[in-house]
Design a protein around this motif. Structure first.
Motif, PDB file in Angstrom:
ATOM      1  N   UNK A 181      36.298  11.350  27.288  1.00 52.38           N
ATOM      2  CA  UNK A 181      35.869  12.778  27.709  1.00 52.38           C
ATOM      3  C   UNK A 181      36.360  13.490  28.796  1.00 52.38           C
ATOM      4  N   UNK A 182      36.583  14.630  28.726  1.00 52.59           N
ATOM      5  CA  UNK A 182      37.597  15.943  29.901  1.00 52.59           C
ATOM      6  C   UNK A 182      36.426  16.855  29.632  1.00 52.59           C
ATOM      7  N   UNK A 183      36.784  17.864  30.255  1.00 51.34           N
ATOM      8  CA  UNK A 183      36.333  19.180  29.926  1.00 51.34           C
ATOM      9  C   UNK A 183      37.679  19.935  30.448  1.00 51.34           C
ATOM     10  N   UNK A 184      37.819  21.061  29.695  1.00 55.90           N
ATOM     11  CA  UNK A 184      38.695  22.036  29.435  1.00 55.90           C
ATOM     12  C   UNK A 184      38.258  23.786  30.008  1.00 55.90           C
ATOM     13  N   UNK A 185      38.869  23.644  30.538  1.00 57.28           N
ATOM     14  CA  UNK A 185      38.405  25.409  31.031  1.00 57.28           C
ATOM     15  C   UNK A 185      39.751  26.423  31.264  1.00 57.28           C
ATOM     16  N   UNK A 186      39.049  27.663  31.171  1.00 54.35           N
ATOM     17  CA  UNK A 186      40.081  28.670  31.708  1.00 54.35           C
ATOM     18  C   UNK A 186      39.235  29.397  32.464  1.00 54.35           C
ATOM     19  N   UNK A 187      39.784  29.778  34.053  1.00 50.82           N
ATOM     20  CA  UNK A 187      39.159  29.685  35.089  1.00 50.82           C
ATOM     21  C   UNK A 187      39.181  31.572  35.141  1.00 50.82           C
ATOM     22  N   UNK A 188      37.830  32.101  35.294  1.00 50.79           N
ATOM     23  CA  UNK A 188      38.584  33.392  35.881  1.00 50.79           C
ATOM     24  C   UNK A 188      39.323  33.761  37.283  1.00 50.79           C
ATOM     25  N   UNK A 189      39.646  35.338  37.671  1.00 47.62           N
ATOM     26  CA  UNK A 189      40.675  34.885  38.352  1.00 47.62           C
ATOM     27  C   UNK A 189      39.760  35.255  39.645  1.00 47.62           C
ATOM     28  N   UNK A 190      40.053  34.254  40.888  1.00 48.38           N
ATOM     29  CA  UNK A 190      39.099  34.215  42.102  1.00 48.38           C
ATOM     30  C   UNK A 190      39.682  34.198  43.173  1.00 48.38           C
ATOM     31  N   UNK A 191      40.003  36.111  43.133  1.00 50.72           N
ATOM     32  CA  UNK A 191      40.560  36.781  44.814  1.00 50.72           C
ATOM     33  C   UNK A 191      40.144  36.247  45.845  1.00 50.72           C
ATOM     34  N   UNK A 192      39.011  35.682  45.776  1.00 50.52           N
ATOM     35  CA  UNK A 192      38.178  35.507  47.115  1.00 50.52           C
ATOM     36  C   UNK A 192      37.941  34.161  47.802  1.00 50.52           C
ATOM     37  N   UNK A 193      38.224  33.257  46.925  1.00 50.10           N
ATOM     38  CA  UNK A 193      38.243  31.809  47.039  1.00 50.10           C
ATOM     39  C   UNK A 193      38.636  31.759  47.565  1.00 50.10           C
ATOM     40  N   UNK A 194      38.647  30.190  49.373  1.00 52.42           N
ATOM     41  CA  UNK A 194      38.743  30.361  50.385  1.00 52.42           C
ATOM     42  C   UNK A 194      40.001  29.040  50.052  1.00 52.42           C
ATOM     43  N   UNK A 195      41.291  29.423  50.933  1.00 51.73           N
ATOM     44  CA  UNK A 195      42.516  28.089  50.645  1.00 51.73           C
ATOM     45  C   UNK A 195      41.999  26.677  50.502  1.00 51.73           C
ATOM     46  N   UNK A 196      42.865  25.907  49.809  1.00 49.94           N
ATOM     47  CA  UNK A 196      42.741  24.288  48.828  1.00 49.94           C
ATOM     48  C   UNK A 196      42.724  23.897  50.020  1.00 49.94           C
ATOM     49  N   UNK A 197      42.088  22.526  50.434  1.00 48.89           N
ATOM     50  CA  UNK A 197      42.698  21.507  51.815  1.00 48.89           C
ATOM     51  C   UNK A 197      43.719  20.713  51.054  1.00 48.89           C
ATOM     52  N   UNK A 198      44.431  20.682  52.739  1.00 51.48           N
ATOM     53  CA  UNK A 198      45.576  20.280  52.477  1.00 51.48           C
ATOM     54  C   UNK A 198      45.970  19.242  50.932  1.00 51.48           C
TER      55      UNK A 198
END
Length: 270
Positions: A130-147
């Motif tokens: 089992x997996x989940x698949x997603x088309x995410x909406x644009x989120x310009x205010x998201x914090x940068x991902x960790x290294x």
């Protein structure tokens, strides 16, 4: 016969973007993973007394999230054990869900929208993983991902398949994944390293006998597997295997949390 749509895929199609824990006790699981992996929790009410819990690295609303947690719905408590599942980004959830079915897979939850987040579906490959698949909406205010590779992040994705070649061909068609290399594990067969847009991101192997069914498993980065194992045991979890050194000079351990969800640890030092 395997088949997929002919449209050109984007640079994010086939990328793992999220991990999610379904558990019987969100309060206890939150304490456990905060202790083992250093996560903080950000709880978001969902209505009717339930909530979605974000696992974040750092403190505060603007910290990067690496996953989430929900309580197993009451109507599914007897049939769904606590488990981790991954989300893969796709360009069009509805189209990819159809491709899963056309190629022998299953759609367990038809595509639907999550307000302000995106559109998702729950699917399974032809062997039942089992997996989940997603088309995410644009989120310009998201914090940068960790290294990449930072403690607490998801470091590896691994499939225990009923048939390695069939599984790899299926995911290659659907997500565009490519073969990186094979590692000979002797009697256990080949371990297939696969890449997403040229970046090594996970592995596939034939399901070991002790694993009851084909499934995906997820490895979380820690500074030291041996130290993290101590925290797992102190928090009431179990260590099933490890610490064990694997090719690439990495160390891993396979564990279950106190509620029974299976997860793995990985680090560059023991």
């Amino acid at each position: 016969m395997l088949q997929t749509a002919s449209e050109t895929r984007s640079e994010t199609h086939g990328k793992f973007i999220w991990c999610e824990l379904m558990t019987s006790d969100t309060e206890a699981a939150g304490r456990f993973y905060s202790s083992v992996l250093g996560w903080s929790l950000n709880t978001m009410p969902m209505g009717e007394g339930d909530a979605y819990h974000l696992f974040q690295i750092g403190e505060g609303d603007k910290c990067p999230g690496i996953g989430g947690m929900m309580r197993i719905p009451t109507e599914m408590a007897g049939s769904m054990p606590p488990n981790w599942s991954g989300y893969v980004a796709v360009d069009d959830v509805d189209r990819t869900a159809r491709e899963f079915e056309q190629n022998g897979g299953t759609v367990h939850r038809q595509p639907e929208d999550i307000p302000q987040v995106g559109r998702f579906a729950v699917v399974a490959d032809p062997h039942g993983a089992v997996l989940n698949i997603m088309t995410p909406l644009p989120m310009d205010d998201m914090p940068p991902p960790p290294p990449e590779g930072a403690p607490g992040t998801v470091g590896w994705h691994e499939l225990y398949a009923a048939d390695l070649e069939e599984a790899f061909e299926f995911y290659s068609r659907i997500f565009g994944w490519t073969k990186d290399s094979d590692f000979d594990m002797g009697e256990m067969g080949a371990y297939r390293l696969f890449a997403e847009h040229g970046k090594q991101t996970g592995g596939m192997m034939k399901r070991p006998e002790e694993i009851p069914m084909p499934c995906w498993v997820y490895y979380f980065n820690v500074e030291s597997v041996e130290a993290a194992i101590g925290r797992v045991r102190a928090g009431g979890g179990q260590v099933l295997n490890g610490p064990m050194e694997v090719p690439g000079s990495s160390w891993i351990a396979q564990c279950t949390d106190p509620q029974g969800a299976f997860f793995c640890l990985a680090s560059m030092q023991k």
